[in-house]
Design an enzyme around this catalytic site. Sequence first.
Site, PDB file in Angstrom:
ATOM      1  N   LEU A 360       8.640   3.902   3.241  1.00  0.00           N
ATOM      2  CA  LEU A 360       7.146   3.037   3.387  1.00  0.00           C
ATOM      3  C   LEU A 360       6.909   2.304   2.527  1.00  0.00           C
ATOM      4  CD1 LEU A 360       6.867   6.275   5.887  1.00  0.00           C
ATOM      5  CD2 LEU A 360       8.449   4.063   6.396  1.00  0.00           C
ATOM      6  N   CYS A 361       6.326   1.451   3.103  1.00  0.00           N
ATOM      7  CA  CYS A 361       4.973   0.973   2.032  1.00  0.00           C
ATOM      8  C   CYS A 361       3.495   1.032   2.295  1.00  0.00           C
ATOM      9  CB  CYS A 361       4.589  -0.694   2.785  1.00  0.00           C
ATOM     10  SG  CYS A 361       6.279  -1.991   2.743  1.00  0.00           S
ATOM     11  N   THR A 362       3.304   2.708   1.808  1.00  0.00           N
ATOM     12  CA  THR A 362       2.677   3.774   1.567  1.00  0.00           C
ATOM     13  C   THR A 362       2.692   4.388   0.896  1.00  0.00           C
ATOM     14  OG1 THR A 362       1.098   5.143   3.073  1.00  0.00           O
ATOM     15  CG2 THR A 362       3.436   4.854   3.359  1.00  0.00           C
ATOM     16  N   LEU A 400       6.514   1.441  11.223  1.00  0.00           N
ATOM     17  CA  LEU A 400       6.693   0.532  10.682  1.00  0.00           C
ATOM     18  C   LEU A 400       8.469   0.663  10.976  1.00  0.00           C
ATOM     19  CD1 LEU A 400       6.363   1.407   6.578  1.00  0.00           C
ATOM     20  CD2 LEU A 400       5.188  -0.572   8.526  1.00  0.00           C
TER      21      LEU A 400
END
Length: 410
Positions: A360-362, A400
Amino acid sequence: MKPTPRHEKMTQYPVVDNELQIGGIPLTRLAARVGQTPFYAYDRRLITERISALRETLPAAIHLHYAIKANSMPAVVQHLSGLTDGLDVASLGEMKTALDTGVNPENISFAGPGKTDKELTAAVAAGVIINMESAGEMERIANIGNTLSIRPRVSVRVNPDFELKTSGMKMSGGPKPFGIDAEQVPGVLKRIGQLELNFRGFHIFSGSQNLRPEALIEAQTNTFELACRLADAAPSPIQWLNIGGGFGIPYFPGEKTLDLTPVADNLNTLLDKYRPKLPQAEIVIELGRYLVGEAGIYVSKVVDKKISREETFVVTDGGLHHHLAASGNFGQVIRKNYPVCVGNRVVSDKMETVNVVGPLCTPLDILANKMELPVMETGDLVVIFQSGAYGLRASPQDFLSHPAPIEVLV
């Protein structure tokens, strides 16, 4: 920062030929059978053994209920329905799962603030015990019962003036959305006597995830005393007393397994002391995490590996969207690592300190932070233990829009 010490292997899962087994199946074979990663796997043998151990330790008079919110996978609930004395639910969806098991509705209870009229109508029609969270909810239940020509089965969820000390989540004491404040309960009980309600008793739940016997003993002692005091104002004899649960499981280094022997001894004392005051009461202990938490693992596959400014990152196809608790974003104040291993190569002479992260982009998507593990390559299987409770359904699965994991009971 010093690396986190490597967790010891969870001894309830055997290792054969250096590969983890669950349900007697080698992990790589189970992954092939499931057909994808990530996945959750729950071991029915471990669940059964936990129930058996509880039956041997707790007083025979105690009725054991499973709190579905811990893990509502239908197969898990079905398995537990045949081992326990009842099921506890917190939504209409969970109630439907419970009813599908064939359990007598009289052995199902429904708790939770903010129940809608739709939920209350279904619960009244089904005949489950509704744990009333407010005076307003009580009036709505009575009106629904009148409309359906049914006398609803109800109990009062009490917010006591004490708490379960050192619990992971405190559910009582002070202002809470859960239950009716103890000092308001006598007035509610008087009103129950004026309505067409089938009063059963009380639900007094103080907190969760506790590993200290002395804290549980104090809370249970206070619970019995409060129930007896409130019973004097009840419109009819107490038939049902849910004293909650709160039994915890160890997650992190230094935590020890809960010693239930002193808790059971105290319960025997309490039953002897209060039985004359509660002669008809069925005493219920409601457990979720304690029954299933240690019986589950979460498995993801390594898809990439990289070094960034002298730190090694192992990237897997699983993450916080499937297992929010393991990422440290489900109640932890200071993030700690869950027990983790490389399931297809549990032991190795070559170790490295790595960060295991998801896709995930976190920056929150961390499954293991600075943890010593066997040197990993693409395709290896990363296993997170203690994942049988509050895993998938406590996680933001749609974040996402990644594919959902599969759950299996083996």
